[in-house]
Scaffold this motif. Structure first.
Motif, PDB file in Angstrom:
ATOM      1  N   ASP A  72       0.842  -1.207   0.000  1.00 19.31           N
ATOM      2  CA  ASP A  72       0.000   0.000   0.000  1.00 19.31           C
ATOM      3  C   ASP A  72       0.875   1.255   0.000  1.00 19.31           C
ATOM      4  N   ARG A  73       0.283   2.365  -0.279  1.00 20.67           N
ATOM      5  CA  ARG A  73       1.016   3.631  -0.214  1.00 20.67           C
ATOM      6  C   ARG A  73       0.090   4.710   0.330  1.00 20.67           C
ATOM      7  N   HIS A  93      -8.186  -0.083  -7.074  1.00 23.85           N
ATOM      8  CA  HIS A  93      -7.467  -0.126  -5.805  1.00 23.85           C
ATOM      9  C   HIS A  93      -8.397   0.341  -4.699  1.00 23.85           C
ATOM     10  N   ALA A  94      -8.258  -0.319  -3.552  1.00 20.86           N
ATOM     11  CA  ALA A  94      -9.084   0.114  -2.421  1.00 20.86           C
ATOM     12  C   ALA A  94      -8.446   1.312  -1.739  1.00 20.86           C
ATOM     13  N   LEU A  95      -9.245   2.057  -0.988  1.00 23.79           N
ATOM     14  CA  LEU A  95      -8.753   3.235  -0.260  1.00 23.79           C
ATOM     15  C   LEU A  95      -9.466   3.320   1.081  1.00 23.79           C
ATOM     16  N   THR A 136      -2.061  -1.157  -4.055  1.00 22.36           N
ATOM     17  CA  THR A 136      -1.183  -1.054  -5.232  1.00 22.36           C
ATOM     18  C   THR A 136      -1.498  -2.175  -6.217  1.00 22.36           C
ATOM     19  N   ASP A 137      -0.822  -2.131  -7.367  1.00 23.98           N
ATOM     20  CA  ASP A 137      -1.067  -3.150  -8.394  1.00 23.98           C
ATOM     21  C   ASP A 137      -0.632  -4.530  -7.936  1.00 23.98           C
ATOM     22  N   SER A 138       0.529  -4.580  -7.183  1.00 25.86           N
ATOM     23  CA  SER A 138       1.054  -5.884  -6.787  1.00 25.86           C
ATOM     24  C   SER A 138       0.110  -6.588  -5.816  1.00 25.86           C
ATOM     25  N   GLN A 139      -0.621  -5.833  -5.005  1.00 24.92           N
ATOM     26  CA  GLN A 139      -1.574  -6.452  -4.073  1.00 24.92           C
ATOM     27  C   GLN A 139      -2.763  -5.508  -3.904  1.00 24.92           C
ATOM     28  N   PRO A 140      -3.766  -5.682  -4.687  1.00 23.79           N
ATOM     29  CA  PRO A 140      -4.883  -4.733  -4.646  1.00 23.79           C
ATOM     30  C   PRO A 140      -5.654  -4.735  -3.324  1.00 23.79           C
ATOM     31  N   ASP A 141      -5.625  -5.856  -2.570  1.00 23.78           N
ATOM     32  CA  ASP A 141      -6.337  -5.885  -1.292  1.00 23.78           C
ATOM     33  C   ASP A 141      -5.641  -4.993  -0.269  1.00 23.78           C
TER      34      ASP A 141
END
Ligand SMILES: *[C@@H]1O[C@H](CO)[C@@H](O)[C@H](O)[C@H]1NC(C)=O
Ligand SMILES: *[C@@H]1O[C@H](CO)[C@@H](O)[C@H](O)[C@H]1NC(C)=O
Ligand SMILES: *[C@@H]1O[C@H](CO)[C@@H](O)[C@H](O)[C@H]1NC(C)=O
Ligand SMILES: *[C@@H]1O[C@H](CO)[C@@H](O)[C@H](O)[C@H]1NC(C)=O
Ligand SMILES: *[C@@H]1O[C@H](CO)[C@@H](O)[C@H](O)[C@H]1NC(C)=O
Ligand SMILES: *[C@@H]1O[C@H](CO)[C@@H](O)[C@H](O)[C@H]1NC(C)=O
Ligand SMILES: *[C@@H]1O[C@H](CO)[C@@H](O)[C@H](O)[C@H]1NC(C)=O
Length: 639
Positions: free
Chosen positions: A249-250, A369-371, A280-285
């Motif tokens: 995440d970021r 992506h979730a937020l 992020t793209d690598s781990q959308p959860d």
């Protein structure tokens, strides 16, 4: 005439206009004050151990000097945490002051409150251990300190949301044998009556303990006051969380205004929604996991605002929210649900957690992506019923008159929290009143040195009393005979004196009566003898002088102190009488002899005789009075 009437009617019209204008202005004023000048919430902050009021500068907060505590000692504090208020003193409760110590704060208006307690560390060079203890609010245990609390910012305090209705709040600290409870500060902050409403189970009888409050995507801890938060927001503390998992995440932030954040009933700070964590793209959860106490209900509040300008409309960020694997909310679309970009959205859900962890997962759909901006987790605590106030008052009287040693404590509520009842008070839940009542007193061998007050009979649910092996003196209160539920009364090995009250004979449920080893005297009530036929077990031995029971002297033969005095008086009276009579007889005989010898002079003999008879009458009168007093004291009658 006509003109004058016309002028008058014009004048009337002007008056009416003016009155209307004034009325309108008044109404506008009222509307203005009621909509904008919401009264300030009640706030009380106590700096524990402080002898003067304290002003903390950075936030310009007033902390009242220490008051309303039941015991403990004031002492210098070491800073236990960077988020603790910068106060220099604390109050701590050594075990010698009893296991339960409280603050009983009165004059708290009826309302909904956030109550926050910061823990302290005593400033002592050799002190290495953090104290671990339990905290209760209004008789309900809300928190047990976890070992390692000094190294976690958000474990430096306990906070609970509670509805207060009786004008006071009681906060108690219970020793668990791991160091002396130490309290830095207490805050009682009023919040909106409907704050954190989560459904029909919410309200009186339910408390919400803050388990976690996270502001996502920032690195700095913040209080409501740092956010310039709304006064009705309760000065919440937000723990910072920069990332759930660095790889996946970021953080994201914005300077834009956020709509609908500062809204009733929770009045969240706007800035809370200016930062977020995004997948992020690598781990959308996005997944957040925390430790919880198992088999409890948790109320979870999730905060969102679409602060990414690349998301331009509905359908571009859609995700499911799972709590411990179960879908709590499906197809969450922030823009759609909040109505716009940069607009706050709050979702809440109450769940039962059986395991030791709580995981909140945001699962995006179709490559989105979730937020998430913020998370709040509350433990839902069912408030305990309290003890019948009347019975609490009687126990407090007993505490005083019996001279209860300090180590027993007896502060707070006698029966709750159930984890920490008063030692020596046995409790039972009364189904009809849904309150706790006292059904036993087990204060044997507790070094009690006072007396037993008549008020004890107001504990009218008592089934057993054991006060054996103390130094309680004075009379056995006759009011004990009105506690009809009493089955066991053990007052043995004390210093009770006087006689056994007749009223004890009325206790038809009494099975065990131990009065042995006291200084009791007089006749045992006859009605108690009748009780023996019902296989009751009574012990009256080793007393000053009890009589009238099988195994005890019969009341005639065994004499009380009063009776002995009576007998002594009686005996001396008889002796005196005998003596006087013999003197009389001797004198008379002597005189007769003399008369026979002299035969002529009669007058001096008659004079001496008159004298003597008056002396005897006076002696008889005095002795008679004494004998009667003696007879009243004891069962013995002089014949
Ligand atoms: C507490 O600290 C003050 C100085 O800040 C000192 O004068 C005082 O003696 C200390 N009290 C105790 C009980 O250590
Ligand atoms: C710590 O120091 C205090 C005096 O400052 C002393 O009374 C106490 O016994 C000491 N405790 C330990 C565990 O050494
Ligand atoms: C929390 O959610 C319930 C429904 O699940 C809703 O009725 C209630 O209004 C929500 N509370 C707030 C303060 O939004
Ligand atoms: C949790 O809530 C359910 C109802 O939703 C209730 O039956 C249960 O007793 C609660 N559990 C606890 C530990 O409070
Ligand atoms: C009361 O306490 C004493 C001392 O602990 C004990 O020996 C006695 O059996 C108790 N009495 C009853 C009736 O249980
Ligand atoms: C019982 O003892 C108290 C002193 O403890 C004394 O004042 C009182 O007179 C005594 N009562 C009787 C009836 O002996
Ligand atoms: C009654 O009390 C005496 C001591 O005062 C004791 O020796 C005796 O065993 C007791 N009797 C019974 C039946 O418990």
């Amino acid at each position: 005439m006509g003109l004058s009437r016309e002028r008058r009617s014009q004048k009337n019209q002007r008056n009416t206009m003016l009155r209307f204008l004034l009325q309108w202005m008044f109404i506008m004023c009222l509307a203005f004050t009621s909509s904008f000048a919401q009264p300030a919430p009640f706030t009380m902050r106590i700096s524990c151990g402080a002898r003067q009021d304290v002003h903390t500068k950075l936030t310009n907060t007033l902390w009242r000097k220490d008051f309303a505590y039941t015991g403990g000692l004031s002492c210098n504090a070491t800073r236990s945490s960077f988020i603790a208020p910068p106060l220099k003193t604390l109050r701590y409760f050594p075990l010698s002051e009893g296991p339960d110590n409280c603050y009983n704060i009165n004059m708290v208006p009826k309302g909904h409150y956030s109550v926050r307690i910061f823990f302290g560390l005593v400033a002592r060079p050799n002190l290495s251990n953090e104290p671990l203890f339990d905290i209760s609010v209004e008789g309900t245990q809300i928190y047990s300190l976890k070992s390692g609390w000094t190294s976690h910012e958000d474990q430096a305090f306990a906070e609970v949301l509670v509805v207060l209705t009786d004008g006071s709040v009681s906060l108690c600290f219970h020793s668990t044998g791991h160091g002396d409870p130490a309290i830095l500060s207490i805050e009682i902050l009023q919040i909106d009556d409907r704050a954190y409403y989560f459904g029909s189970q919410w309200g009186q009888g339910v408390m919400l303990r803050t388990a976690k409050r996270l502001s996502c995507g920032i690195g700095q801890a913040r209080f409501g006051v740092d956010y310039n938060g709304h006064p009705w927001g309760g000065d919440r503390f937000w723990s910072p969380i920069k990332t759930f998992d660095q790889n996946f995440d970021r953080p994201r932030s914005t300077e834009s205004r956020i709509k609908q954040a500062v809204a009733s009933p929770n009045f969240y700070p706007e800035a809370l929604y200016r930062t977020a964590l995004v997948g992020t793209d690598s781990q959308p959860d996005l997944a957040y996991t925390m430790d919880v106490d198992p088999n409890r209900n948790y109320s979870i509040w999730l905060h969102f605002a679409e602060i990414d300008s690349s998301v331009t409309g509905v359908g571009q960020r859609v995700f499911d929210i799972l709590i411990n694997g179960d879908t709590a909310f499906g197809d969450v679309d922030i823009v759609k649900l909040s109505g716009d970009h940069y607009t706050a959205l709050v979702l809440n859900k109450t769940v039962t957690v059986n395991g030791r962890t709580l995981t909140i997962t945001l699962q995006p759909k179709d490559g989105n992506h979730a937020l998430i901006n913020a998370i709040e987790v509350f433990e839902v605590i069912t408030a305990e019923p309290k003890t019948l106030p009347e019975e609490v008052r009687v126990l407090q009287t007993l505490k005083m008159t019996l001279g209860l040693p300090l180590r027993l404590g007896w502060n707070g509520d006698p029966c709750v929290p159930q984890q920490h009842p008063w030692s020596g008070a046995l409790c039972q839940l009364d189904r009809t009143s849904s309150k706790w009542v006292i059904d036993g007193l087990a204060l044997d061998n507790q070094d009690l040195r006072g007396f037993l007050p008549n008020d004890i009979s107001r504990l009218n649910h008592l089934q057993s009393i054991n006060l054996s092996g103390n130094s309680i003196h004075g009379a056995i209160p006759s009011s004990l005979g009105t506690i009809f539920s009493l089955e066991v009364l053990d007052l043995s090995y004390n210093s009770f004196n006087g006689s056994i009250p007749e009223s004890l004979g009325q206790l038809t449920s009494l099975q065990i009566l131990n009065l042995n080893g006291n200084s009791l005297s007089g006749r045992v009530p006859a009605a108690l003898g009748g009780r023996l036929l019902h296989r009751a077990s009574f012990n009256f031995t080793d007393n000053a002088g009890l009589c009238g029971m099988p195994g005890l002297p019969t009341c005639g033969a065994h004499l009380s102190a009063g009776a002995k005095i009576g007998i002594a008086f009686g005996a001396s009276f008889t002796l005196l009488l005998l003596g006087t009579c013999s003197i009389c007889w001797w004198k008379r005989r002597h005189n007769i002899l003399r008369a026979q010898q002299i035969a002529a002079r009669d007058a001096p003999y008659a004079k001496a005789r008159t004298h003597l008879s008056r002396d005897i009458q006076i002696t008889m009168h005095q002795n008679h009075g004494n004998a009667r007093t003696a007879a009243e004291n004891g069962p013995i009658l002089l014949s």
